[in-house]
Design a protein around this motif. Structure first.
Motif, mmCIF file in Angstrom:
data_model
loop_
_atom_site.group_PDB
_atom_site.id
_atom_site.type_symbol
_atom_site.label_atom_id
_atom_site.label_comp_id
_atom_site.label_asym_id
_atom_site.label_seq_id
_atom_site.Cartn_x
_atom_site.Cartn_y
_atom_site.Cartn_z
ATOM 1 N N ILE A 28 3.721 10.854 -9.047
ATOM 2 C CA ILE A 28 2.570 9.958 -8.914
ATOM 3 C C ILE A 28 2.794 9.000 -7.746
ATOM 4 N N VAL A 29 1.694 8.383 -7.297
ATOM 5 C CA VAL A 29 1.760 7.356 -6.255
ATOM 6 C C VAL A 29 1.198 6.062 -6.834
ATOM 7 N N ARG A 30 1.960 4.984 -6.721
ATOM 8 C CA ARG A 30 1.511 3.692 -7.216
ATOM 9 C C ARG A 30 1.285 2.738 -6.043
ATOM 10 N N LYS A 31 0.164 1.989 -6.129
ATOM 11 C CA LYS A 31 -0.084 0.975 -5.111
ATOM 12 C C LYS A 31 0.685 -0.284 -5.457
ATOM 13 N N LYS A 32 1.362 -0.833 -4.451
ATOM 14 C CA LYS A 32 2.119 -2.071 -4.631
ATOM 15 C C LYS A 32 1.409 -3.203 -3.891
ATOM 16 N N ASN A 34 0.378 -5.753 -0.773
ATOM 17 C CA ASN A 34 0.148 -5.673 0.677
ATOM 18 C C ASN A 34 -0.152 -4.259 1.176
ATOM 19 N N ASP A 35 -0.922 -3.522 0.374
ATOM 20 C CA ASP A 35 -1.318 -2.162 0.746
ATOM 21 C C ASP A 35 -0.123 -1.230 0.956
ATOM 22 N N ASP A 36 0.963 -1.482 0.236
ATOM 23 C CA ASP A 36 2.094 -0.563 0.219
ATOM 24 C C ASP A 36 1.911 0.426 -0.926
ATOM 25 N N PHE A 37 2.398 1.660 -0.709
ATOM 26 C CA PHE A 37 2.306 2.702 -1.726
ATOM 27 C C PHE A 37 3.697 3.317 -1.917
ATOM 28 N N GLN A 38 4.061 3.582 -3.168
ATOM 29 C CA GLN A 38 5.388 4.118 -3.506
ATOM 30 C C GLN A 38 5.221 5.386 -4.348
ATOM 31 N N VAL A 39 6.009 6.388 -4.016
ATOM 32 C CA VAL A 39 5.981 7.656 -4.758
ATOM 33 C C VAL A 39 7.067 7.632 -5.822
ATOM 34 N N PHE A 40 6.717 8.047 -7.049
ATOM 35 C CA PHE A 40 7.647 8.056 -8.191
ATOM 36 C C PHE A 40 7.495 9.361 -8.969
ATOM 37 N N TRP A 41 8.541 9.671 -9.764
ATOM 38 C CA TRP A 41 8.353 10.649 -10.825
ATOM 39 C C TRP A 41 7.440 10.006 -11.876
ATOM 40 N N GLU A 42 6.562 10.782 -12.459
ATOM 41 C CA GLU A 42 5.726 10.243 -13.534
ATOM 42 C C GLU A 42 6.600 9.861 -14.723
ATOM 43 N N ASP A 43 6.247 8.789 -15.416
ATOM 44 C CA ASP A 43 7.033 8.320 -16.563
ATOM 45 C C ASP A 43 7.228 9.440 -17.579
ATOM 46 N N GLN A 106 7.945 5.812 0.583
ATOM 47 C CA GLN A 106 7.188 4.568 0.664
ATOM 48 C C GLN A 106 6.252 4.614 1.881
ATOM 49 N N TYR A 107 5.015 4.169 1.669
ATOM 50 C CA TYR A 107 3.982 4.255 2.701
ATOM 51 C C TYR A 107 3.194 2.943 2.762
ATOM 52 N N LYS A 108 2.546 2.735 3.912
ATOM 53 C CA LYS A 108 1.737 1.514 4.086
ATOM 54 C C LYS A 108 0.395 1.877 4.720
ATOM 55 N N LYS A 109 -0.658 1.192 4.246
ATOM 56 C CA LYS A 109 -1.996 1.392 4.802
ATOM 57 C C LYS A 109 -2.332 0.239 5.743
ATOM 58 N N GLU A 110 -2.664 0.607 6.982
ATOM 59 C CA GLU A 110 -3.072 -0.384 7.974
ATOM 60 C C GLU A 110 -4.234 0.191 8.784
ATOM 61 N N ASP A 111 -5.345 -0.548 8.882
ATOM 62 C CA ASP A 111 -6.515 -0.100 9.649
ATOM 63 C C ASP A 111 -6.950 1.308 9.261
ATOM 64 N N ASN A 112 -6.979 1.534 7.946
ATOM 65 C CA ASN A 112 -7.445 2.805 7.402
ATOM 66 C C ASN A 112 -6.539 3.994 7.761
ATOM 67 N N GLU A 124 6.199 4.352 13.723
ATOM 68 C CA GLU A 124 5.099 4.074 14.659
ATOM 69 C C GLU A 124 3.966 5.083 14.514
ATOM 70 N N LYS A 125 4.298 6.337 14.302
ATOM 71 C CA LYS A 125 3.281 7.383 14.206
ATOM 72 C C LYS A 125 2.661 7.378 12.811
ATOM 73 N N PHE A 126 1.349 7.388 12.730
ATOM 74 C CA PHE A 126 0.723 7.333 11.410
ATOM 75 C C PHE A 126 0.876 8.653 10.667
ATOM 76 N N PHE A 127 0.950 8.550 9.365
ATOM 77 C CA PHE A 127 1.198 9.690 8.488
ATOM 78 C C PHE A 127 -0.101 10.411 8.144
ATOM 79 N N ALA A 128 -1.145 9.637 7.873
ATOM 80 C CA ALA A 128 -2.420 10.244 7.489
ATOM 81 C C ALA A 128 -3.563 9.318 7.876
#
Length: 284
Positions: A28-32, A34-43, A106-112, A124-128
């Motif tokens: 799963i992916v959880r939003k933390k 400041n628009d940070d996202f973290q990938v985890f194993w599901e509980d 761990q991922y971050k959303k900036e300017d969509n 520096e290079k955006f992921f998606a």
């Protein structure tokens, strides 16, 4: 069979099951903040795989016991420790995704746009550059692929290590077989009958070790002493702190049992391991 070759086989038998965990376990992916996202194993998603993880730990515990008994270091990737410093194959499957430093979790959303963090630094290079749901799918797919790649690399490194240890032990045993001293000859004969009569082979191992100690430490022991008394005398002398008394004691207990108990049967696999462990004494 050489212990390290057998360990290699056991790990290769478990490998497809470990890959099954990495390929199928729910992520799963959880939003933390400041628009940070973290990938985890599901509980609790490890529940279907508890037996596989337990089987892997059982194989590693056997390895630890063997290494400890002969005073050799534990290879980090085969460590059963849960400490963070050990990036072992066991910790790879029993800890969360973020545990492996080679996995982007761990991922971050900036300017969509979504960017990866790698070891605490944002790339520096955006992921998606897409909607959130599709970005999450890509995060999960990316992490899963990187976990599998990390496991494959660790496993390949383990196989190289085990192959080197196999060759090392094989060379030592072959050298002992060629030795002409009495202790080595007795050891060699025990090795020959090991498969046919492991209990008698255990007796011969005890005799060969007793003979070896008398030949190499004759200033501190008496010719008439039994193996048990030899151990006591050598300990009392305090001249040989590096001698593996724990292993000698273990061999002596099995040796006495095999020699004096009429119905004693010492299992083949136990005796085979003791023959390989005992090589540490005959190298001196």
């Amino acid at each position: 069979m050489n212990f390290y070759l057998k360990l290699n086989e056991n790990l290769c038998n478990i490998k497809p099951k470990i890959l099954q965990i990495l390929k199928e376990r729910k992520i799963i992916v959880r939003k933390k903040e400041n628009d940070d996202f973290q990938v985890f194993w599901e509980d609790n998603s490890e529940k279907p795989y508890i037996q596989i993880i337990s089987d892997l730990k059982f194989v590693l515990d056997d390895y630890i016991e063997f290494q400890n008994s002969i005073g050799r270091d534990i290879y980090d990737l085969l460590s059963p420790s849960e400490e963070r410093k050990y990036k072992s194959i066991l910790n790879l499957v029993r800890k969360d995704i973020w545990f492996d430093p080679n996995v982007h979790s761990q991922y971050k959303k900036e300017d969509n746009k979504f960017y990866c963090y790698y070891r605490g630094n944002i790339q520096e290079k955006f992921f998606a550059e897409t909607n959130l749901d599709k970005a999450k799918e890509r995060m999960i797919r990316n992490c899963r692929n990187e976990l599998i790649d990390s496991f494959q690399l660790k496993f390949d490194s383990i196989l190289v290590y085990l192959d080197n240890e196999f060759k090392r032990l094989d060379i030592i045993i072959n050298q002992m077989v060629k030795n002409s001293d009495k202790a080595s000859k007795i050891y060699n004969y025990g090795l020959k009958i090991l498969e046919d009569d492991s209990t008698i082979a255990m007796i011969l191992l005890g005799v060969s070790l007793e003979c070896h100690l008398k030949m190499n430490y004759n200033a501190d022991i008496l010719e008439k002493d039994s193996l048990g008394k030899l151990i006591g005398r050598l300990k009392e002398s305090k001249k040989y702190p590096n001698l593996n008394y724990k292993l000698i004691n273990e061999i002596n207990i099995k040796y006495i049992k095999a020699k004096h108990e009429k119905t004693a049967v010492i299992p083949y696999l136990d005796v085979e391991k003791y023959y390989q462990k005992a090589t540490i004494f005959f190298q001196h």
